[in-house]
Design an enzyme around this catalytic site. Structure first.
Site: not given
Length: 396
Positions: A118, A206
């Site tokens: 991530y 993101e």
């Protein structure tokens, strides 16, 4: 402003960020042609069909599926296009899928295992510095990771004056447990990602997941990009990426009329001039027992036309049981606003909910007199608390 995954990836690629290649399609036939073209370009034999909506968790709602043949590309695209996709980040009604991204399958076999990470880039408002947040737990909801295993989330703050330093990018790769070519590729990925974040005036990047492929490449498999609306005038090519179909139609209409409007789930409509005063108005409505139905800032020129437009937008919400107008007359005189309220009321016709008007500032007394003598079902107030109490009384 949010943009779609395929738009975000195209933008990142321009800055050297390695991405999962894909082609967007609006029909099953276009999807098949896209799959063929993608195979010619990348050699992929399988394809990932991904619904393009402004929401995460698409796979959980059935909006991301793997196709192992051109027939499956067509049937899956036909299934996803037009569906009401419900995810943890949409309303119960979901969002209509108008486009799908036909993407290459990057989970191919190789000498080593794949890994998912991530990574996001955003502003830490507490320190005034940009921040890279990253974790070895890619593919999961970062909120769940933060709650259950917070030690697996790492942060790297970047001084905006100095920019991202080489040792910081290497630190990210090291904390992700990479070595060899994968380490070098991650360092390049982080530098390119941060450069893109700065250059396009983004407020959020993101990437979940960032994938280490079986041959040690580092690529963005998904991409969420939020742009700073205040900087879009510097990026007309990005402003053109706006998809109004993904936005609340009432908010779009308000924006086109020059009004700042956000729809909420309460029962008291708010019409205010100034963002700070609007938030204070919402707070006092809540404290008085009501619930704000919206945030609406009419700006400094609250003339009759803008007031009427604001009324019409607020009244589109069937949950509104009362409307509170709270205007501070500094740039604009209160008596002009009061006359605008009266004119707007008459133009709209019979408004089915009570209206409370609180005007304070230049010519406030004259404004109250205009409201009181109008003969309309409009209640005037001087103090904000008085107006909020009146709202509570009328709701009860």
């Amino acid at each position: 402003m949010n943009i779609h995954e395929y738009q975000a990836k195209e933008t990142l690629k321009k800055f050297g960020v390695a991405i999962q290649e894909g082609i967007v399609a609006s029909s099953p036939e276009e999807a098949v042609e896209a799959a063929k073209k993608l195979s010619d370009q990348t050699g992929t034999e399988w394809w990932v069909i991904k619904a393009q909506i402004h929401a995460g968790g698409r796979g959980k709602g059935g909006g991301v599926k793997l196709a192992k043949s051109l027939d499956e590309v067509k049937s899956i695209s036909d299934e996803i296009l037009g569906m009401q996709l419900v995810t943890p980040q949409t309303s119960a009604e979901g969002k209509t899928v108008h486009q799908v991204l036909i993407a290459q399958d990057v989970y191919y076999p190789g000498e080593s295992e794949t890994s998912e990470f991530y990574m996001s880039v955003l502003l830490n408002r507490g320190t005034g510095k940009n921040m890279i947040m990253y974790s070895t737990e890619g593919g999961m909801d970062i909120e769940t990771v933060a709650e259950e295993t917070p030690h697996l989330i790492h942060y790297e703050e970047i001084d905006p004056g100095a920019g991202l330093q080489g040792f910081q990018a290497r630190k990210v790769a090291f904390n992700l447990g990479l070595s060899g070519n994968a380490f070098k590729e991650m360092v390049k990925f982080v530098h390119a990602l941060y450069k893109a974040y700065e250059q396009i005036d983004s407020s959020l990047f993101e990437i979940n997941p960032v994938l280490k492929t079986s041959d040690d490449k580092i690529i963005a498999v998904d991409s969420k990009v939020t742009l700073d609306n205040n900087a879009l005038y510097r990026h007309p090519e990005l402003a053109e990426m706006r998809d109004k179909r993904e936005e609340d139609p009432t908010e779009v209409e308000a924006g086109e009329a020059g009004l700042s409007y956000v729809n909420l789930d309460g029962n008291v409509g708010c019409m205010v001039n100034g963002a700070g005063l609007a938030m204070a108005t919402m707070d006092i409505i809540k404290l008085s027992g009501g619930n704000p139905a919206n945030f609406l800032d009419v700006g400094g020129t609250a003339n009759a036309e803008r007031v009427e437009k604001a009324f019409r937008i607020i009244l589109k919400d069937p949950n509104v049981e009362a409307i509170l107008v709270n205007i501070f007359g500094g740039i604009v005189r209160c008596d002009r606003v009061a006359q605008g309220v009266v004119d707007a009321y008459k133009n709209i016709g019979d408004i089915p909910v009570p209206i409370i008007v609180r005007l304070q500032g230049t010519n406030a007394e004259e404004a109250k007199e205009i409201i009181d003598k109008s003969g309309l079902k409009v209640h005037s107030a001087i103090l904000l608390q008085e107006a909020a109490d009146k709202v509570a009384e009328l709701l009860n």
